[in-house]
Design a protein around this motif. Structure first.
Motif, PDB file in Angstrom:
ATOM      1  N   TRP A   1       7.738  -3.152 -10.985  1.00 46.75           N
ATOM      2  CA  TRP A   1       8.241  -4.622 -10.423  1.00 46.75           C
ATOM      3  C   TRP A   1       8.325  -4.185  -9.071  1.00 46.75           C
ATOM      4  CZ3 TRP A   1      12.673  -3.322  -8.213  1.00 46.75           C
ATOM      5  CH2 TRP A   1      13.390  -2.194  -8.576  1.00 46.75           C
ATOM      6  N   LEU A   2       8.334  -3.325  -8.501  1.00 49.72           N
ATOM      7  CA  LEU A   2       8.652  -3.445  -6.974  1.00 49.72           C
ATOM      8  C   LEU A   2       7.377  -3.635  -6.284  1.00 49.72           C
ATOM      9  CD1 LEU A   2      10.165  -2.928  -4.352  1.00 49.72           C
ATOM     10  CD2 LEU A   2       9.671  -0.830  -4.542  1.00 49.72           C
ATOM     11  N   TYR A   3       6.331  -2.905  -6.734  1.00 51.27           N
ATOM     12  CA  TYR A   3       4.709  -3.495  -6.180  1.00 51.27           C
ATOM     13  C   TYR A   3       4.413  -4.865  -6.420  1.00 51.27           C
ATOM     14  CZ  TYR A   3      -0.219  -3.286  -5.530  1.00 51.27           C
ATOM     15  OH  TYR A   3      -1.474  -3.461  -5.124  1.00 51.27           O
ATOM     16  N   ALA A   4       4.410  -5.449  -7.656  1.00 49.10           N
ATOM     17  CA  ALA A   4       4.314  -6.507  -8.209  1.00 49.10           C
ATOM     18  C   ALA A   4       4.949  -7.832  -7.227  1.00 49.10           C
ATOM     19  CB  ALA A   4       4.480  -7.042  -9.613  1.00 49.10           C
ATOM     20  N   SER A   5       6.356  -7.486  -6.969  1.00 42.82           N
ATOM     21  CA  SER A   5       7.028  -8.281  -6.068  1.00 42.82           C
ATOM     22  C   SER A   5       6.658  -8.379  -4.741  1.00 42.82           C
ATOM     23  CB  SER A   5       8.526  -7.920  -6.110  1.00 42.82           C
ATOM     24  OG  SER A   5       8.983  -7.762  -7.501  1.00 42.82           O
TER      25      SER A   5
ATOM     26  N   GLU B   1       0.943  -1.309  -0.061  1.00 41.43           N
ATOM     27  CA  GLU B   1      -0.074  -0.130  -0.032  1.00 41.43           C
ATOM     28  C   GLU B   1       0.765   1.228  -0.173  1.00 41.43           C
ATOM     29  OE1 GLU B   1      -2.599  -0.301   3.312  1.00 41.43           O
ATOM     30  OE2 GLU B   1      -3.818  -1.887   2.429  1.00 41.43           O
ATOM     31  N   GLY B   2       1.865   1.238   0.830  1.00 42.25           N
ATOM     32  CA  GLY B   2       2.891   2.450   0.725  1.00 42.25           C
ATOM     33  C   GLY B   2       3.547   2.621  -0.684  1.00 42.25           C
ATOM     34  N   ILE B   3       3.839   1.323  -1.297  1.00 42.21           N
ATOM     35  CA  ILE B   3       4.497   1.663  -2.678  1.00 42.21           C
ATOM     36  C   ILE B   3       3.455   2.230  -3.536  1.00 42.21           C
ATOM     37  CG2 ILE B   3       5.596   0.552  -4.389  1.00 42.21           C
ATOM     38  CD1 ILE B   3       6.331  -1.769  -2.536  1.00 42.21           C
ATOM     39  N   SER B   4       2.143   1.724  -3.459  1.00 45.49           N
ATOM     40  CA  SER B   4       1.209   2.191  -4.432  1.00 45.49           C
ATOM     41  C   SER B   4       0.968   3.628  -4.145  1.00 45.49           C
ATOM     42  CB  SER B   4      -0.118   1.449  -4.202  1.00 45.49           C
ATOM     43  OG  SER B   4      -1.175   1.965  -4.971  1.00 45.49           O
ATOM     44  N   GLN B   5       0.759   4.259  -2.909  1.00 42.54           N
ATOM     45  CA  GLN B   5       0.646   5.567  -2.620  1.00 42.54           C
ATOM     46  C   GLN B   5       1.825   6.523  -3.204  1.00 42.54           C
ATOM     47  OE1 GLN B   5      -0.059   6.328   1.370  1.00 42.54           O
ATOM     48  NE2 GLN B   5       0.262   8.891   0.976  1.00 42.54           N
ATOM     49  N   LEU B   6       2.976   6.002  -3.057  1.00 39.04           N
ATOM     50  CA  LEU B   6       4.259   6.689  -3.851  1.00 39.04           C
ATOM     51  C   LEU B   6       4.114   6.766  -5.317  1.00 39.04           C
ATOM     52  CD1 LEU B   6       6.837   5.527  -1.330  1.00 39.04           C
ATOM     53  CD2 LEU B   6       6.010   8.088  -1.426  1.00 39.04           C
ATOM     54  N   ALA B   7       3.734   5.670  -5.755  1.00 39.40           N
ATOM     55  CA  ALA B   7       3.411   5.535  -7.135  1.00 39.40           C
ATOM     56  C   ALA B   7       2.472   6.330  -7.780  1.00 39.40           C
ATOM     57  CB  ALA B   7       3.365   4.218  -7.533  1.00 39.40           C
ATOM     58  N   PHE B   8       1.441   6.553  -7.076  1.00 44.88           N
ATOM     59  CA  PHE B   8       0.343   7.389  -7.423  1.00 44.88           C
ATOM     60  C   PHE B   8       0.665   8.982  -7.467  1.00 44.88           C
ATOM     61  CE2 PHE B   8      -2.737   3.956  -6.614  1.00 44.88           C
ATOM     62  CZ  PHE B   8      -3.381   3.660  -8.127  1.00 44.88           C
ATOM     63  N   GLU B   9       1.476   9.059  -6.320  1.00 50.07           N
ATOM     64  CA  GLU B   9       1.831  10.615  -6.212  1.00 50.07           C
ATOM     65  C   GLU B   9       2.897  10.938  -7.114  1.00 50.07           C
ATOM     66  OE1 GLU B   9       3.320  10.750  -2.427  1.00 50.07           O
ATOM     67  OE2 GLU B   9       1.420  10.479  -1.299  1.00 50.07           O
ATOM     68  N   ARG B  10       3.774  10.280  -7.617  1.00 46.80           N
ATOM     69  CA  ARG B  10       4.815  10.589  -8.597  1.00 46.80           C
ATOM     70  C   ARG B  10       4.638  10.243 -10.189  1.00 46.80           C
ATOM     71  NH1 ARG B  10       6.064  10.470  -3.596  1.00 46.80           N
ATOM     72  NH2 ARG B  10       7.667  11.555  -2.754  1.00 46.80           N
ATOM     73  N   GLU B  11       3.393   9.431 -10.546  1.00 45.19           N
ATOM     74  CA  GLU B  11       3.249   9.154 -11.789  1.00 45.19           C
ATOM     75  C   GLU B  11       3.198  10.397 -12.737  1.00 45.19           C
ATOM     76  OE1 GLU B  11      -0.270   6.912 -12.917  1.00 45.19           O
ATOM     77  OE2 GLU B  11       1.220   5.214 -13.520  1.00 45.19           O
TER      78      GLU B  11
END
Length: 410
Positions: A318-322, A196-206
């Protein structure tokens, strides 16, 4: 001397109608700490947090906003104040670096508080993978002064601790005490929290973010992954394909390397679902090359491929999927994940996950070698028999702290 001008500058800003920002509150906190007033320094950090809570985004406190009060409390051996700052930092979803933990260690030791010392040691175990030689010396001092005082005293009740330095072999055996180090991984519920933390950062920076998270590039990837996954093994396609290509001009992805890795994974893990993640620019490079096109066809026959779109950082994918793959997921990549984007992740999750789930590789004369994680975790840990093992970030020798019998304490 420079801190003495801070009140004057802040007053001038107020006179001119310039609103205070995080930098303003941090400067005030530093000035108060330099004057020996940790409570006042902490009040400025709290004021920044209050302003941020009211919607003033440029007032969001950073770790540096709280550090002055922490250092000032530690200098005064005020352990209650020190822990107060620590708890507020954690409540802001921030994490101490090794530098802040070193202040805690030194204050607990010189404050001669075994309970706080053990609490600090547990936090080190939870949040840092290794310690500098400076911090290791602080740990040695802590055990030398307080090692026989509960609750820091050995659980078996012997006379103290034996401190030694030694390497750990490839099987995880400590050469100083003979103890086998254990595997340390995330708890089951922490995988979801970390994802969830990775997802949040990904959305913020996409860069290609659309009207809603569900319609964004990364949101579509999550939906795709939920439908097609989870996958057992995720391959960082660019890292594999670009291995050894730095000197090429221009650098080109090597399709043979991708093919070798996919083939070897199928041989070693025949029943595992494999996902290759590649940026669409790299996929187009392969399509425009005869050998690359054959490799793409092979990938689609043997496993799954996801092409990340323009404007997105494939690292997040790849980080989120892993991580979403859970306890058995593996990432094939040599990426050391030291970029600034990885520093944004919660260290208590990131370091443990990385040490247990990353499979590295090497090509030597076109021969591939996969290197799975070792049979132990290279991190701060305490064994079931009470032995402490702390790795050095500056060398191969660990600090081994072993419970010893009466008359043999160091």
């Amino acid at each position: 001397e420079s801190f003495q001008s801070v009140p004057e500058v802040v007053a001038y800003m107020a006179e001119k109608g310039v609103a205070a920002t995080e930098m303003t509150f941090t400067a005030q906190a530093r000035a108060a700490a330099a004057a020996g007033d940790p409570l006042k320094a902490l009040s400025y950090a709290r004021e920044a947090a209050r302003k941020f809570g009211e919607g003033k985004k440029d007032s969001q406190p950073k770790l540096r906003t709280y550090t002055p009060s922490l250092i000032a409390f530690c200098a005064r051996r005020d352990l209650a104040g020190m822990w107060e700052v620590s708890e507020e930092v954690m409540s802001q979803d921030m994490h101490f670096s090794e530098a802040e933990h070193a202040y805690l260690l030194e204050a607990c030791t010189h404050g001669r508080c075994a309970e706080s010392s053990l609490k600090t040691l547990r936090r080190l175990e939870d949040e840092l993978p290794a310690l500098s030689e400076f911090s290791l010396r602080l740990v040695r001092d802590m055990f030398a002064l307080l090692g026989q005082e509960p609750p820091l005293a050995p659980p078996q009740g012997p006379a103290g601790w034996k401190l030694a330095r030694g390497e750990v072999d490839e099987k995880g055996l400590c050469q100083a005490c003979g103890e086998k180090l254990r595997v340390v991984d995330l708890e089951a519920e922490h995988f979801e929290t970390f994802a969830e933390g990775i997802s949040q950062l990904a959305f913020e920076r996409e860069a290609g973010r659309m009207k809603s998270e569900g319609d964004s590039h990364f949101g579509r990837f999550q939906k795709w992954l939920k439908k097609r996954g989870p996958f057992d093994i995720i391959v960082d396609g660019a890292n594999v394909g670009m291995y050894g290509q730095a000197r090429a001009s221009p650098p080109q992805i090597n399709p043979l390397q991708l093919s070798q890795v996919i083939g070897e994974l199928g041989r070693v893990y025949p029943k595992k679902k494999v996902l290759v993640i590649l940026h669409n620019r790299r996929v187009n490079q392969l399509r425009n090359d005869r050998a690359g096109a054959r490799v793409l066809d092979s990938i689609l026959q043997q496993c799954s491929l996801y092409a990340t779109p323009t404007g997105s950082n494939d690292d997040w994918y790849w980080l989120y999927a892993s991580v979403a793959a859970g306890p058995w997921g593996k990432l094939v990549s040599n990426d050391e994940m030291r970029d600034h984007i990885f520093q944004l992740l919660a260290p208590k999750y990131f370091h443990k996950w990385k040490s247990r789930h990353q499979v590295k590789f090497e090509f030597w004369d076109n021969v591939l070698t996969l290197s799975p994680p070792p049979p132990f975790s290279e991190c701060i840990q305490q064994s079931h028999r009470g032995h402490w093992h702390l790795p050095s970030s500056e060398g191969k020798e660990w600090l081994c702290i072993e419970p010893c019998q009466e008359g043999h304490a160091d």
